[in-house]
Design an enzyme around this catalytic site. Structure first.
Site, mmCIF file in Angstrom:
data_model
loop_
_atom_site.group_PDB
_atom_site.id
_atom_site.type_symbol
_atom_site.label_atom_id
_atom_site.label_comp_id
_atom_site.label_asym_id
_atom_site.label_seq_id
_atom_site.Cartn_x
_atom_site.Cartn_y
_atom_site.Cartn_z
ATOM 1 C CB ALA A 184 4.038 3.963 -11.324
ATOM 2 C CE LYS A 185 -3.750 5.855 -9.225
ATOM 3 N NZ LYS A 185 -4.592 4.856 -9.890
ATOM 4 N N GLY A 186 0.643 8.544 -9.152
ATOM 5 C CA GLY A 186 1.062 9.881 -8.761
ATOM 6 C C GLY A 186 -0.120 10.688 -8.279
#
Ligand code: GLU
Length: 435
Positions: free
Chosen positions: A124-126
């Protein structure tokens, strides 16, 4: 049996427009990397479409009160690329150039990285599109808290665990942890990693990415007969990753001859005084103005005589425009995605070994995993234990990837993708398709 008229037959391979490979940018690069690996996946290739579509994409509006009384809106993202192997895991970056394509690619590279070092996470990444240097501390805190609240519907210690990335740090993780905990009604330290040690953080986390870069760099050097104790090293980015890696290489006897960051490029053939340079960067924020070094142009950085080059800043730094001039024998990708596919091919043709991001900088998330385990058990390990476990995981991962590269005569990047994609798609197959 249900007859599907041929004109309406499901075209399972057509992607939504924002996922298209023609779409330039980091996501397009990731799709090309997956295409390269597909022929090596055997029967598991039938699940490969899974990797070409992030599981979940969340775009959020982040409005905050500015100090001058106005309201400003920022655009934030959290992308969960794959959760077959466990909760989503990956950092959050604050940068003015953040785009959805970039966050999608970074989330996918986290899936690959986490599987490559075999930690039980998906990817995941934000990010938020903002230049955090333009915000006051209060504005930064309000923006972080509102963003955390907005993505709160998909993160959690068992769902998706953010961490620091470009321009985010322990303090920001503390605010994220606090915001999530306030919304939940109880303290949940395991919702983010990279926290301050006094707040459920792990010893060794801050240095972990740089330590991992050094560990696998030394392993790779051995395989190409490069002696680290006499090597010349050039580093781009001298923060958490490049600074720590540079320090460890210097301690191993290497000469750090060139360093570039947003303050410029410095060079010293006899080797820079790394401890003093680290102090200078700590005090002033960049390598600019460091005494005892020659200032060279940013473009010249790419052709300095060196044996090891460590890009540890942002993506797409090594391009077709400079790859032909690089003197190093070994490139260790401390940053995520620093080499474009064209540059990758040029380096390969020039027999320069590239140790790809998805293994080279996996030390950070490996110690994030230790932090998360420690938070769950509320039992904290000493730094020697953390570093020893980190080194063991990194060496094992490197040796598996090296073997696959030899067996298939492919680059280390493709080999890492082979190892990781097989692990991800194997769990995909075991779990089956719901419903
Ligand atoms: N942002 C780091 C990376 O790109 C660390 C992620 C994490 O610890 O979850 O690997």
């Amino acid at each position: 049996m249900l007859q599907v008229p041929s004109t309406t037959a499901p075209t399972v391979h057509s992607l939504p427009s924002y996922l298209n490979a023609d779409h330039l940018g980091p996501w397009g690069i990731f799709l090309k990397q997956v295409d390269r690996v597909e022929p090596y996946l055997g029967n598991l290739a039938r699940w490969v479409e899974t990797l070409k579509r992030p599981k979940r994409i969340l775009v959020v509006d982040v409005p905050i009160h500015m100090d001058d009384g106005t309201v400003r809106h920022f655009e934030g993202y959290r992308v969960q690329h794959n959760t077959s192997r466990g909760p989503g895991k990956g950092g959050v970056r604050f940068h003015q150039d953040v785009t959805l394509s970039e966050v999608m690619a970074l989330s996918a590279w986290m899936s690959i990285k986490n599987a490559a070092v075999n930690v039980p996470y998906g990817g995941a990444k934000g990010g938020i599109r903002v230049d955090p240097k333009t915000l006051s501390r209060g504005e930064l805190e309000r923006m972080t808290r509102r963003y955390t609240s907005e993505i709160g519907i998909i993160i959690g210690p068992n769902k998706d665990i953010p961490a620091p990335d470009v321009n985010t740090n322990e303090q920001i993780m503390a605010w994220m942890m606090d915001t999530y905990s306030m919304n939940q009604g109880s303290t949940a330290t395991g919702v983010v990693t990279g926290k301050p040690v006094d707040l459920g953080g792990s010893l060794g986390r801050r240095e972990a990415t740089g330590r991992g870069v050094f560990t696998v760099g030394v392993e790779a050097a051995k395989h190409i007969g490069l002696e680290v104790s006499t090597a010349r090293v050039a580093v781009q980015g001298f923060g958490n990753v490049g600074g720590v890696a540079g320090k460890l290489f210097a301690e191993a006897g290497a000469r750090v001859v060139a360093v570039q960051d947003h303050g410029g490029t410095i060079y010293r053939e006899a080797g820079l005084d790394v401890p003093n340079l680290l102090k200078h960067v700590q005090a002033t924020g960049s390598v600019g103005g460091f005494e005892g070094a020659e200032v060279i142009s940013n473009d010249k950085f790419w052709e300095v005589p060196c044996d090891i080059l460590i890009p540890a800043a942002l993506e797409q730094q090594i391009t077709a425009a400079n790859a032909g001039r690089i003197q190093a024998r070994l490139v260790i990708e401390g940053a995520n995605g620093p080499t474009t596919p064209e540059a990758d091919d040029i380096l390969h043709e020039r027999n320069i070994l590239v140790l790809p991001d998805v293994i080279a900088n996996a030390g950070g998330v490996t110690v994030s995993y230790f932090e998360w385990v420690q938070d769950f058990s509320s039992f904290f390990w000493d730094e020697d234990e953390i570093n020893a476990r980190l080194v063991r995981i990194m060496k094992e991962a490197f040796s598996a990837v090296w073997q696959v590269a030899q067996d298939n005569k492919v680059s280390l990047r493709t080999a890492t993708f082979i190892v990781a994609c097989k692990r991800i798609l194997h769990t995909r197959e075991l779990r089956g398709l719901y419903p």
